[in-house]
Design a protein around this motif. Sequence first.
Motif, PDB file in Angstrom:
ATOM      1  N   TYR A  33       0.782  -1.230   0.000  1.00  0.00           N
ATOM      2  CA  TYR A  33       0.000   0.000   0.000  1.00  0.00           C
ATOM      3  C   TYR A  33       0.824   1.297   0.000  1.00  0.00           C
ATOM      4  O   TYR A  33       0.571   2.167  -0.834  1.00  0.00           O
ATOM      5  CB  TYR A  33      -0.991  -0.006   1.176  1.00  0.00           C
ATOM      6  CG  TYR A  33      -1.769   1.265   1.322  1.00  0.00           C
ATOM      7  CD1 TYR A  33      -2.905   1.504   0.562  1.00  0.00           C
ATOM      8  CD2 TYR A  33      -1.346   2.272   2.190  1.00  0.00           C
ATOM      9  CE1 TYR A  33      -3.599   2.689   0.668  1.00  0.00           C
ATOM     10  CE2 TYR A  33      -2.039   3.463   2.308  1.00  0.00           C
ATOM     11  CZ  TYR A  33      -3.163   3.664   1.550  1.00  0.00           C
ATOM     12  OH  TYR A  33      -3.842   4.850   1.645  1.00  0.00           O
ATOM     13  N   VAL A  55      -7.119   3.474  -3.938  1.00  0.00           N
ATOM     14  CA  VAL A  55      -6.357   2.352  -3.415  1.00  0.00           C
ATOM     15  C   VAL A  55      -7.026   1.873  -2.134  1.00  0.00           C
ATOM     16  O   VAL A  55      -7.264   2.668  -1.224  1.00  0.00           O
ATOM     17  CB  VAL A  55      -4.901   2.747  -3.092  1.00  0.00           C
ATOM     18  CG1 VAL A  55      -4.076   1.504  -2.803  1.00  0.00           C
ATOM     19  CG2 VAL A  55      -4.290   3.541  -4.232  1.00  0.00           C
ATOM     20  N   ASP A 186      -0.697  -4.817  13.887  1.00  0.00           N
ATOM     21  CA  ASP A 186      -0.222  -3.435  13.891  1.00  0.00           C
ATOM     22  C   ASP A 186       1.248  -3.437  14.303  1.00  0.00           C
ATOM     23  O   ASP A 186       1.584  -3.666  15.457  1.00  0.00           O
ATOM     24  CB  ASP A 186      -1.068  -2.621  14.877  1.00  0.00           C
ATOM     25  CG  ASP A 186      -0.657  -1.158  14.901  1.00  0.00           C
ATOM     26  OD1 ASP A 186       0.399  -0.831  14.300  1.00  0.00           O
ATOM     27  OD2 ASP A 186      -1.368  -0.356  15.512  1.00  0.00           O
ATOM     28  N   ASN A 188       3.309  -1.182  14.820  1.00  0.00           N
ATOM     29  CA  ASN A 188       3.727  -0.229  15.847  1.00  0.00           C
ATOM     30  C   ASN A 188       3.652  -0.840  17.246  1.00  0.00           C
ATOM     31  O   ASN A 188       4.428  -0.480  18.125  1.00  0.00           O
ATOM     32  CB  ASN A 188       2.862   1.035  15.779  1.00  0.00           C
ATOM     33  CG  ASN A 188       3.276   1.910  14.614  1.00  0.00           C
ATOM     34  OD1 ASN A 188       4.462   2.012  14.315  1.00  0.00           O
ATOM     35  ND2 ASN A 188       2.313   2.514  13.965  1.00  0.00           N
TER      36      ASN A 188
ATOM     37  N   THR B 228      -9.043   3.238   1.036  1.00  0.00           N
ATOM     38  CA  THR B 228      -8.150   3.873   1.986  1.00  0.00           C
ATOM     39  C   THR B 228      -7.528   5.115   1.373  1.00  0.00           C
ATOM     40  O   THR B 228      -7.455   6.155   2.003  1.00  0.00           O
ATOM     41  CB  THR B 228      -7.051   2.892   2.419  1.00  0.00           C
ATOM     42  OG1 THR B 228      -7.673   1.670   2.783  1.00  0.00           O
ATOM     43  CG2 THR B 228      -6.304   3.430   3.597  1.00  0.00           C
ATOM     44  N   PHE B 229      -7.077   4.985   0.115  1.00  0.00           N
ATOM     45  CA  PHE B 229      -6.539   6.177  -0.554  1.00  0.00           C
ATOM     46  C   PHE B 229      -7.541   6.644  -1.591  1.00  0.00           C
ATOM     47  O   PHE B 229      -7.879   5.913  -2.519  1.00  0.00           O
ATOM     48  CB  PHE B 229      -5.207   5.871  -1.237  1.00  0.00           C
ATOM     49  CG  PHE B 229      -4.674   7.037  -2.031  1.00  0.00           C
ATOM     50  CD1 PHE B 229      -3.941   8.026  -1.406  1.00  0.00           C
ATOM     51  CD2 PHE B 229      -4.935   7.147  -3.382  1.00  0.00           C
ATOM     52  CE1 PHE B 229      -3.463   9.104  -2.122  1.00  0.00           C
ATOM     53  CE2 PHE B 229      -4.455   8.228  -4.110  1.00  0.00           C
ATOM     54  CZ  PHE B 229      -3.717   9.208  -3.481  1.00  0.00           C
ATOM     55  N   ASN B 263      -5.871   3.842   9.456  1.00  0.00           N
ATOM     56  CA  ASN B 263      -4.741   3.718   8.536  1.00  0.00           C
ATOM     57  C   ASN B 263      -3.531   4.496   9.053  1.00  0.00           C
ATOM     58  O   ASN B 263      -2.403   4.018   8.986  1.00  0.00           O
ATOM     59  CB  ASN B 263      -5.157   4.226   7.154  1.00  0.00           C
ATOM     60  CG  ASN B 263      -4.004   4.197   6.178  1.00  0.00           C
ATOM     61  OD1 ASN B 263      -3.452   5.233   5.831  1.00  0.00           O
ATOM     62  ND2 ASN B 263      -3.604   3.018   5.762  1.00  0.00           N
ATOM     63  N   THR B 265      -2.796   5.285  12.206  1.00  0.00           N
ATOM     64  CA  THR B 265      -2.174   4.731  13.411  1.00  0.00           C
ATOM     65  C   THR B 265      -1.267   3.557  13.075  1.00  0.00           C
ATOM     66  O   THR B 265      -0.371   3.239  13.832  1.00  0.00           O
ATOM     67  CB  THR B 265      -3.211   4.224  14.438  1.00  0.00           C
ATOM     68  OG1 THR B 265      -4.045   3.271  13.791  1.00  0.00           O
ATOM     69  CG2 THR B 265      -4.035   5.342  15.006  1.00  0.00           C
ATOM     70  N   SER B 266      -1.480   2.907  11.912  1.00  0.00           N
ATOM     71  CA  SER B 266      -0.644   1.744  11.622  1.00  0.00           C
ATOM     72  C   SER B 266       0.561   2.102  10.757  1.00  0.00           C
ATOM     73  O   SER B 266       1.283   1.228  10.311  1.00  0.00           O
ATOM     74  CB  SER B 266      -1.482   0.657  10.952  1.00  0.00           C
ATOM     75  OG  SER B 266      -1.999   1.130   9.748  1.00  0.00           O
ATOM     76  N   ARG B 267       0.797   3.407  10.526  1.00  0.00           N
ATOM     77  CA  ARG B 267       1.958   3.815   9.735  1.00  0.00           C
ATOM     78  C   ARG B 267       3.235   3.778  10.562  1.00  0.00           C
ATOM     79  O   ARG B 267       3.198   4.024  11.763  1.00  0.00           O
ATOM     80  CB  ARG B 267       1.761   5.252   9.235  1.00  0.00           C
ATOM     81  CG  ARG B 267       0.716   5.412   8.166  1.00  0.00           C
ATOM     82  CD  ARG B 267       1.057   4.550   6.987  1.00  0.00           C
ATOM     83  NE  ARG B 267       0.176   4.833   5.874  1.00  0.00           N
ATOM     84  CZ  ARG B 267       0.463   5.669   4.895  1.00  0.00           C
ATOM     85  NH1 ARG B 267       1.590   6.315   4.881  1.00  0.00           N
ATOM     86  NH2 ARG B 267      -0.379   5.860   3.920  1.00  0.00           N
TER      87      ARG B 267
END
Lengths: 326, 307
Positions: A33, A55, A186, A188, B228-229, B263, B265-267
């Motif tokens: 993504y 996307v 996740d 993070n 999402t995008f 989306n 928060t998971s970056r």
Amino acid sequence: MKRTVLASALLAIAASAAHAESFVKVDGSSTVYPVTEAVAEDFQKSTKGSVKVTVGISGTGGGFKKFCRGEIDVANASRPILKKEMEDCAKAGITYYELPVAFDALTVVVNPKSKITQLSVAQLKKMWEPDAQGKVTNWNQVDPSFGDAPLKLFGAGSDSGTFDYFTEAINGKSKASRGDYTASEDDNVLVQGVSRDINAIGYFGYAYYAENQSKLKAVAIVNSKGAAVLPSEKSVIDGSYNPLARPIFIYVSSKSLERPEVRQFVDFYMTNASTLASEVKYVPLPAKAYQANTDHLNKKKLGTVFGGEAEVGVTIEALIAREAKL
Amino acid sequence: MNHQDIAAVRGIIRSNRRWDLFFAAAGFVALLLGVLAFVTLFGQMVLNGWERLNPDFFMSFPSRRAANAGILSAWVGSLLVMLVTAVSAVPLGVAAGVYLEEYAPKNLVTDIIEINVTNLAGVPSIVYGLLALGVFVYAFGFGQSILTAGLTLGLLILPVIIVATRESLRAIPVHVREGAYGCGATQWQVVRDHLVPYSTPGIMTGVIIGLSRAIGETAPIITIGALTFIAFLPASPISDTAPFINFQWLTSGFTVMPIQMFNWTSRPEEAFQQNAAAAGFILVFMTLMMNGLAIWLRYRLRKSISW
């Protein structure tokens, strides 16, 4: 009166569906993504919004499902297409191009205070294999020289392509893993876990390590030639960081590619993937790989070079050289 | 009554008073726990996201660069989905509620329907998502569109609206109905001229509480395939040429606030966490505003009713 309003409303909906604008629909893996998002963002700017790219994230498997039903033009995939998915596509008459777009290097990380600097695949297997469940709970069981300390494992959740690839590369079988570790979709959460526990070890995509280098230490992996190699752009491209580096792909439907806006988007992808992939902390492929992709499109080389099997540690040169099959 | 008895009675009173005090304290602590948890969460979100709360944040599309990314497609998407939800669920819910309360014969079938409506309010939202994926997306062919999302959330809040309608109809004094029937009004006239207008405050409250639940829903929206995008807006519902309204936006792809937030928060990049916090603040703020509107409407409309 009311009936005419309703009728015209329905007509308007029908008309809008018939008169489609230029759309490029992409869906699939959350790992791919960030790269596709970056390409879509810049592509849309370059066409001044005349082509609209969307996307979605529904996972590699979810993406292929939609792709083989003909709902989307491009599928993001963090692994090659599987046999079952090939059959689904064949049944629906969907043919496709398989285009590797970047590398994702799975990175094994420990706490910065940990003494561990390198690990072999065998050592990783000792920690992560299904038989280790409940038994291997101390670092000294992996190697006596690691000392007496509890082993705290953090890894990807079982729905992610990262999990599939790591288990395939380390344990020899996709999805075969011990279950008693801290799992999260996740990444993070995994970063936080490893950064707070001196005895922790975890794995996730390179981008999450790159963004958190002050909190984590990458572990060098002993490769097939016996050298301990840290993940980096150079070691991934020259193939010395193995077996944890994997290519990620986009699959383009050949029917969609006949539409000029999709062709334009894919061409833009191949031209800019290198810069944009590094920008979002992925390792770009060598330039000749993108050239090879474009050649495949021009020569209409349809299909996959994997034959529906999961593979680990393939170099990009080997991939380019292979003949694609539907 | 002698001295000792009085002392004993006083003792009982004192010990009862102690219990009073004890319960008041325990209740206060219980209340504080809830409020403090919310204030802490909300406060942290505000602190983290404060820097990002500028006009650009509202007017920008998602981007790979955290500093350029915004929530334009998300809040517009949320708003349009809410519009479809309200337009589809309110007439259906109110009509069903009025029918069940005023028209339906009291028999086994009605009882079964009533039990089901109450139960529907407790069905997990993901179940609605799966239903919608099968029915709206594939069987009806609406695709992954705003229309599908709005109808799905409409189904989700339908029980809430039905229950709210019935509750507020029941709160109307019997003499209003009887008086109207006594003057020779038909059932439809009673419903149209008296019952529905008088129960509007209660219905509105139910609708807005339902909508503020719907706006935070993520699971069913992901199930039906929200994007999402998405760096463009759906076609505007109002156009400058005849017939001035168009329905193209209904079939458009979309994203909503909770998905955008999830989306981010998971970056991997720390800066996206700020964006997520800012988006969370806006979402909580939207919900608070809707609840505030519900209270205000109830107050205003109640005042204008004189029985």
